[in-house]
Design a protein around this motif. Structure first.
Motif, short mmCIF file in Angstrom:
data_model
loop_
_atom_site.label_atom_id
_atom_site.label_comp_id
_atom_site.label_asym_id
_atom_site.label_seq_id
_atom_site.Cartn_x
_atom_site.Cartn_y
_atom_site.Cartn_z
N SER A 127 39.31 33.53 29.36
CA SER A 127 39.73 34.46 30.48
C SER A 127 38.82 34.54 31.29
O SER A 127 37.61 34.61 31.37
N CYS A 128 39.38 34.83 32.81
CA CYS A 128 38.51 35.02 33.87
C CYS A 128 38.86 36.34 34.62
O CYS A 128 39.80 36.75 34.53
N ARG A 129 37.80 36.97 35.36
CA ARG A 129 38.25 38.21 36.20
C ARG A 129 37.55 37.90 37.33
O ARG A 129 36.32 37.53 37.57
N SER A 130 38.16 38.31 38.49
CA SER A 130 37.76 38.10 39.59
C SER A 130 37.96 39.55 40.42
O SER A 130 38.65 40.27 40.26
N VAL A 131 36.84 39.86 41.34
CA VAL A 131 36.80 41.17 41.93
C VAL A 131 36.91 41.03 43.56
O VAL A 131 36.27 40.21 43.73
N ASP A 132 37.76 41.84 44.07
CA ASP A 132 37.71 41.95 45.74
C ASP A 132 37.46 43.12 45.99
O ASP A 132 37.95 44.14 45.53
N ILE A 145 42.91 40.79 46.07
CA ILE A 145 43.48 39.54 45.84
C ILE A 145 44.98 39.26 45.51
O ILE A 145 45.59 40.30 44.77
N GLN A 146 45.62 38.43 46.00
CA GLN A 146 47.07 38.21 46.02
C GLN A 146 47.50 37.20 45.01
O GLN A 146 48.29 37.48 44.16
N THR A 147 46.71 35.96 45.08
CA THR A 147 47.01 34.82 44.42
C THR A 147 46.03 34.03 43.91
O THR A 147 44.91 34.05 44.53
N TYR A 148 46.06 33.38 42.91
CA TYR A 148 45.27 32.46 42.09
C TYR A 148 45.71 30.89 42.04
O TYR A 148 46.89 31.01 42.01
N LYS A 149 44.90 29.98 42.35
CA LYS A 149 44.95 28.71 42.16
C LYS A 149 44.27 27.95 41.25
O LYS A 149 43.08 28.11 41.32
N LYS A 156 46.71 26.33 32.59
CA LYS A 156 47.27 27.00 33.72
C LYS A 156 46.63 28.49 33.66
O LYS A 156 45.97 28.75 32.88
N LEU A 157 47.24 29.18 34.56
CA LEU A 157 46.70 30.68 34.93
C LEU A 157 47.79 31.60 34.31
O LEU A 157 49.06 31.46 34.71
N ASN A 158 47.17 32.45 33.86
CA ASN A 158 48.30 33.84 33.44
C ASN A 158 47.37 34.82 34.11
O ASN A 158 46.63 35.44 33.84
N VAL A 159 48.39 35.66 34.80
CA VAL A 159 47.89 36.94 35.44
C VAL A 159 48.47 37.89 34.55
O VAL A 159 49.52 38.26 34.49
N ASP A 215 46.41 50.42 33.82
CA ASP A 215 46.00 51.02 35.14
C ASP A 215 46.00 50.32 36.45
O ASP A 215 45.45 50.87 37.48
N GLY A 216 46.76 49.36 36.22
CA GLY A 216 47.00 48.62 37.83
C GLY A 216 46.20 47.42 37.93
O GLY A 216 46.43 46.62 38.71
N THR A 217 44.95 47.54 37.37
CA THR A 217 44.06 46.21 37.45
C THR A 217 44.70 45.23 36.83
O THR A 217 45.55 45.12 36.09
N LYS A 218 44.25 43.85 37.32
CA LYS A 218 44.79 42.59 36.91
C LYS A 218 43.51 41.84 36.32
O LYS A 218 42.39 41.93 37.12
N TYR A 219 44.03 40.92 35.54
CA TYR A 219 43.04 39.91 35.30
C TYR A 219 43.75 38.64 35.13
O TYR A 219 44.98 38.72 35.01
N ILE A 220 42.89 37.54 35.07
CA ILE A 220 43.85 36.10 34.90
C ILE A 220 43.11 35.52 33.72
O ILE A 220 41.80 35.62 33.21
N GLU A 221 43.90 34.97 32.97
CA GLU A 221 43.73 34.14 31.79
C GLU A 221 43.68 32.43 32.11
O GLU A 221 44.97 32.21 32.78
N MET A 222 42.95 31.76 31.88
CA MET A 222 43.01 30.37 31.82
C MET A 222 43.61 29.93 30.59
O MET A 222 42.85 30.14 29.47
#
Ligand SMILES: [Ca+2]
Ligand SMILES: [Ca+2]
Ligand SMILES: [Ca+2]
Ligand SMILES: [Ca+2]
Length: 276
Positions: free
Chosen positions: A10-15, A23-27, A35-38, A43-50
């Motif tokens: 999993s990855c996490r990015s911060v804006d 951050i709106q979208t990931y590619k 593939k990516l799972n958001v 608490d409303g924060t998001k992270y993505i999983e590869m």
């Protein structure tokens, strides 16, 4: 990242901006295996999983170079990207494969110990210990294992005992190639022993009349002889003759495999060939 089997990372990015500038979208590119799972936290924060979505095959592709890009919702749109290099570790999913299903070889009898008669080989598509092969005779091999040796590392087969064509003309040995992960392939070695002229003819007397009466008629049988040579082909063909000294009254006639030694008025030399 090192991936083995179907592990996910999993990855996490911060804006640092707020609202629609965040951050709106990931590619992800390419997406043939990952593939990516958001995922949204409470608490409303998001992270993505590869996540891995199709299985990997190291034998086809050992490294996957991916680019993950995050886009914000601002105008103009900003993006940040990171390169992800995925190295696929090897699993032992290939058995060794012998170069031949049957190996045929000929060796002369009495071949000296240490003579190399054959080198077998097998290949394994895996890597490291998973492709390291040990060669051996299969368990149910009889006397052949006291006559032949297989080098477990090189697959070289050597003679270690005395080969006697007159005792055994061929051997059939089942062999195995095993990788360090325990996968195996089997093959067969057919060894044909060829003849050498290592036996002299042996004469044996079957019957003998001695002494003989002086008025014996010509062609009276005095002795029956059997002559044997254990070798084969030309090596086993015998020629039989009487030495000329003092035997001017004798003749020799073949009678099947038996020689008839009889009285004759003339010295008659005949020969007879037999092949065993
Ligand atoms: Ca493999
Ligand atoms: Ca293997
Ligand atoms: Ca012999
Ligand atoms: Ca012989």
């Amino acid at each position: 990242y090192y991936i083995y089997g179907s592990t996910a990372s999993s990855c996490r990015s911060v804006d640092l901006d707020v609202a629609h500038n965040t951050i709106q979208t990931y590619k992800l590119n390419p997406t043939d295996h990952f593939k990516l799972n958001v995922v949204s936290r409470p608490d409303g924060t998001k992270y993505i999983e590869m996540v891995l979505h199709t299985s990997l095959d190291r034998e086809k592709q050992e490294e996957h170079k991916l680019t993950l890009t995050a886009f914000d919702g601002g105008n103009p749109q900003k993006s940040g990207s990171v390169k992800i290099n995925v190295v696929v570790l090897d699993a032992n999913d290939n058995a060794p494969v012998f170069s031949q299903a049957v190996y045929r070889v000929t060796v002369s009898e009495n071949a000296s110990r240490g003579t190399v008669i054959l080198t077998v080989s097998a290949t394994d598509n895996d890597k490291g210990a998973n492709e390291e092969i040990m060669y051996s005779f299969s368990q149910h091999t009889d006397s052949a294992s006291s006559l032949f040796n297989m080098d477990p590392r090189t697959g070289e087969m050597t003679v270690i005992g005395l080969l006697d064509y007159e005792k055994a003309k061929h051997y059939e040995i089942d062999i195995e190639a095993t990788d360090k992960g325990g996968l195996t392939d089997t093959s067969k070695v057919l060894i044909e022993v060829t003849d050498l002229n290592d036996n002299a003819p042996v004469i044996s007397i079957i019957s003998l009349s001695n002494p003989i009466p002086e008025d014996s008629a010509p062609d009276t049988v005095i002795a029956m002889l059997n002559i044997k040579d254990l070798d084969s082909g030309k090596n086993g063909q015998v020629k039989c003759l009487i030495s000329e000294t003092g035997l001017f009254l004798a003749s020799l006639k073949p009678l099947g495999p038996i020689f008839v030694f009889g009285v004759s008025v003339l010295l008659l030399l005949t020969h007879y060939s037999q092949s065993s």
